[in-house]
Design an enzyme around this catalytic site. Structure first.
Site, short mmCIF file in Angstrom:
data_model
loop_
_atom_site.label_atom_id
_atom_site.label_comp_id
_atom_site.label_asym_id
_atom_site.label_seq_id
_atom_site.Cartn_x
_atom_site.Cartn_y
_atom_site.Cartn_z
N MET A 161 -3.93 -1.47 -9.32
CA MET A 161 -3.88 -2.90 -9.06
C MET A 161 -4.51 -3.15 -7.69
O MET A 161 -4.02 -2.65 -6.68
CB MET A 161 -2.42 -3.38 -9.10
CG MET A 161 -2.23 -4.85 -8.84
SD MET A 161 -0.56 -5.43 -9.31
CE MET A 161 0.49 -4.39 -8.31
N ARG A 297 7.67 -5.29 -10.19
CA ARG A 297 8.84 -5.62 -9.37
C ARG A 297 10.12 -5.02 -9.93
O ARG A 297 10.98 -4.56 -9.18
CB ARG A 297 8.95 -7.14 -9.20
CG ARG A 297 7.91 -7.66 -8.23
CD ARG A 297 7.86 -9.17 -8.11
NE ARG A 297 6.90 -9.53 -7.07
CZ ARG A 297 6.51 -10.76 -6.78
NH1 ARG A 297 6.99 -11.78 -7.48
NH2 ARG A 297 5.65 -11.00 -5.82
N TYR A 439 6.18 -3.52 -0.45
CA TYR A 439 5.13 -3.78 -1.43
C TYR A 439 5.65 -4.49 -2.68
O TYR A 439 6.85 -4.63 -2.88
CB TYR A 439 4.34 -2.53 -1.77
CG TYR A 439 5.02 -1.32 -2.36
CD1 TYR A 439 6.26 -1.36 -2.96
CD2 TYR A 439 4.36 -0.08 -2.33
CE1 TYR A 439 6.83 -0.23 -3.52
CE2 TYR A 439 4.93 1.06 -2.88
CZ TYR A 439 6.17 0.97 -3.47
OH TYR A 439 6.73 2.10 -4.02
N GLU A 440 4.71 -4.99 -3.47
CA GLU A 440 4.98 -5.84 -4.64
C GLU A 440 5.75 -7.10 -4.25
O GLU A 440 6.61 -7.58 -5.00
CB GLU A 440 5.74 -5.06 -5.73
CG GLU A 440 5.01 -3.84 -6.23
CD GLU A 440 3.60 -4.15 -6.73
OE1 GLU A 440 3.34 -5.30 -7.08
OE2 GLU A 440 2.78 -3.22 -6.74
N GLY A 441 5.44 -7.65 -3.10
CA GLY A 441 6.13 -8.83 -2.59
C GLY A 441 7.27 -8.42 -1.69
O GLY A 441 8.26 -7.83 -2.16
#
Length: 591
Positions: A161, A297, A439-441
């Site tokens: 990604m 997430r 990471y991932e928000g």
């Protein structure tokens, strides 16, 4: 110390908290009936413990290396991945029409936890491939599906990604990578990406990059982002690999942890543009990417659970063996006792255990709700399950990764001075865990998402249903009249009350005083997790209290309720009365 998957606790959490039994009874997961679930878990546990766990330390000390644009993973990494893919683990949740097994997310989540406990840095690569499969299956053209999905599903190829750029971290409005249309329907991609997990490696013959970029006539902001599939090697018409695409790994990061996972800087278009194919519609790439990110997430939440479980197991084993001091009731002249007899060590170990199991319960509930949102035949039930998934996902991601750090840090403390020494391995868990909150928000973004986007779903009725469910568990604990629960009902009841009041305040405040709501977002998410986690552990203890080995569940639920959940009323005050203090702090940081 190595790792052994806690299969009994995992299965009990799946059944009694997440609702596996109901899922089967409702006809939504018939493939998991009978002994199927245990059989899969036992095999996954064996592979995790026997094959992956021994590589964890090797990966940390050796790391991945970059030379002449090629990344080499640590010794044993490639062979372990090949064995893992050949065993069919990569195909577990993937669509059957492309060679997958199509099994529920709940079962996949349990396996994901095991892979990450065994070797966090190893599991990162396959984690992103699962997300790439979902995005491509949901939004890709038939040509792209036919060309790439079967090989991604089998694990022959891996996916990545590509979002982040040097000037654009969490804010994708600042994204600059470009895409140019060509006459043959493909696109030429140019730009720089950073922090790309497994952007280059030697574990598979091809790497399928999903890349966000802007078209020349794209609208400004996130409305003008498109998603492209950009393979490392172009694929010929007969399926064989063709020439190397115009992309390269320009560097790998030297990180605090997850050393074996190559975190790459990627350069696209040194020679005029990497060949890419559009996924979904032009300027609608963010919606496609969120298919991948939402999956990620949940998986990052499971990483938090996983690293906490590994740290707990290691601390528990050390505490049983390490001798220091004597027990309070030991006779005069007794030899030194194992440190596990000391009250403060027991407290730390029980805190590690309770936090880990609460985080596991929340994450597995997300997975079960995700399954229902996909499999329920009734539209209203699908919608309710989808909203439940939406609310619990940021709670799971933030809480589980926060406790991953906390539990790993406590694990170092249990080891004492030896925890600060790299050879024991306790510090690796803490170093590895730290990235998952980012990471991932980031977890702050998860809190904002929960407060601004998720609480208002169905006019606040979706979150009200979750709170009512928690209150129902409190009532069951009261009615059980089980002495082992101690004051659990009162403490959990107070936590749920605090959550309900804080939720009502949030819903009433976020419209005209959004800044006040955002100031309390992070303590609100933690408050939500304490109430959800505490009642989840109580539910599990209620279900298993008649079993011979259920004393651990009861003691864990009581500890969480009486020691950890007591923070809930204070968090409510931070949510509802803390905005002024946050606002006043602005003057401290004024230039």
């Amino acid at each position: 110390m190595s790792y052994r998957a806690p299969v009994e606790d995992i299965l009990a959490t799946m059944r009694h908290v997440a609702g596996l039994d109901r899922l089967i009874a409702d006809g939504l997961a018939p493939e998991l009936d009978g002994d199927m679930t245990r059989a899969v878990l036992d095999e996954a546990a064996k592979f995790a413990g026997d094959v992956l766990a021994p590589l964890n330390r090797i990966g940390d000390t050796h790391g991945s290396t970059l030379k002449d644009g090629a990344v080499t993973t640590p010794p044993g990494w490639k062979e372990a991945y090949t064995a893992w893919a050949q065993a069919g683990w990569n195909a577990l949740p993937a669509p059957e029409e492309h060679g997958g097994q199509g099994l529920p997310a709940l079962l996949q989540s349990a396996c994901t936890e095991m892979w990450n406990s065994a070797a966090f840095a190893f599991a990162l690569g396959p984690l992103l491939t699962v997300g790439a499969i979902e995005a491509l299956h949901a939004h890709g053209s038939e040509h792209l599906k036919e060309t790439y999905l079967a090989r991604l599903v089998s694990g022959e190829w891996m996916g990545t990604m590509n979002l982040t750029e040097p000037q654009a971290g969490s804010d994708l409005n600042a994204l600059r990578s470009k895409a140019e249309r060509t006459a043959d329907g493909t696109y030429r991609i140019t730009g720089q990406k950073i922090f790309i997990t497994y952007g280059e490696h030697d574990m598979t013959g091809n790497i399928v990059h999903l890349v966000l970029a802007r078209l020349p006539d794209a609208p400004a902001g996130t409305r003008g982002i498109s998603l492209f599939l950009v393979p490392k090697y172009l694929v010929n018409a007969d399926g064989s690999l063709g020439e190397h695409n115009d992309l390269r790994c320009s560097g790998i990061e030297h990180k605090l942890g997850i050393h074996a996972s190559p975190t790459c800087s990627m350069a696209f278009g040194d020679k005029g543009g990497a060949v890419g194919w559009l996924i979904g519609e032009e300027n609608r790439g963010l919606a496609c990417m969120f298919t991948m990110m939402n999956n990620a997430r949940l998986n990052v939440a499971l990483q938090g659970v996983a690293i906490a479980e590994r740290a707990y197991q290691q601390a528990l084993g050390f505490a049983r063996e390490r001798r220091q001091g004597v027990a309070l009731d030991a006779p005069k002249g007794a030899p030194m006792s194992p440190i596990i007899v000391h009250p403060d060590i027991r407290r730390m170990l029980m805190e590690m255990r309770a936090k880990t199991q609460a985080a596991r319960a929340i994450a597995y509930q997300v997975a079960e709700a995700l399954d229902r949102s996909r499999r329920e035949p009734d539209e209203a039930r699908r919608k309710a399950a989808s909203e439940r998934t939406a609310i619990l996902t940021p709670v799971a991601k933030a809480y589980a990764t926060d406790i991953g750090v906390e539990v790993a840090s406590t694990g170092v403390q249990v080891h004492g001075g030896m925890g600060y020494i790299e050879e024991t391995g306790a510090s690796q868990h803490l170093r590895d865990a730290r990235i998952a909150t980012i990471y991932e928000g980031t977890n702050g973004i998860q809190a904002i998402d929960l407060v601004l986007r998720k609480l208002p779903l169905s006019g606040g009725q979706a979150v009200a249903a979750l709170i009512a469910e928690m209150r129902g568990v409190v009532g069951e604990v009261e009615a059980a009249n089980t002495p082992g629960f101690g004051h659990s009902a009162a403490r959990l009841g107070a936590a749920v009350d605090a959550l309900e009041r804080a939720t009502q305040w949030m819903l009433a405040t976020m419209g005209e005083r959004q800044g006040d709501a955002l100031a309390g977002a992070t303590p609100y998410l933690k408050l939500f997790a304490l109430a959800q986690g505490g009642t989840s552990l109580a539910r599990k203890a209620l279900a298993t209290r008649a079993d011979d080995n259920a004393s651990g569940d009861l003691a864990t639920a009581r500890f969480f309720a009486e020691i950890l959940a007591t923070e809930a009323p204070a968090l409510e005050l931070a949510v509802t009365e803390g905005a002024g203090a946050v606002e006043d702090a602005a003057a401290v940081f004024a230039a």
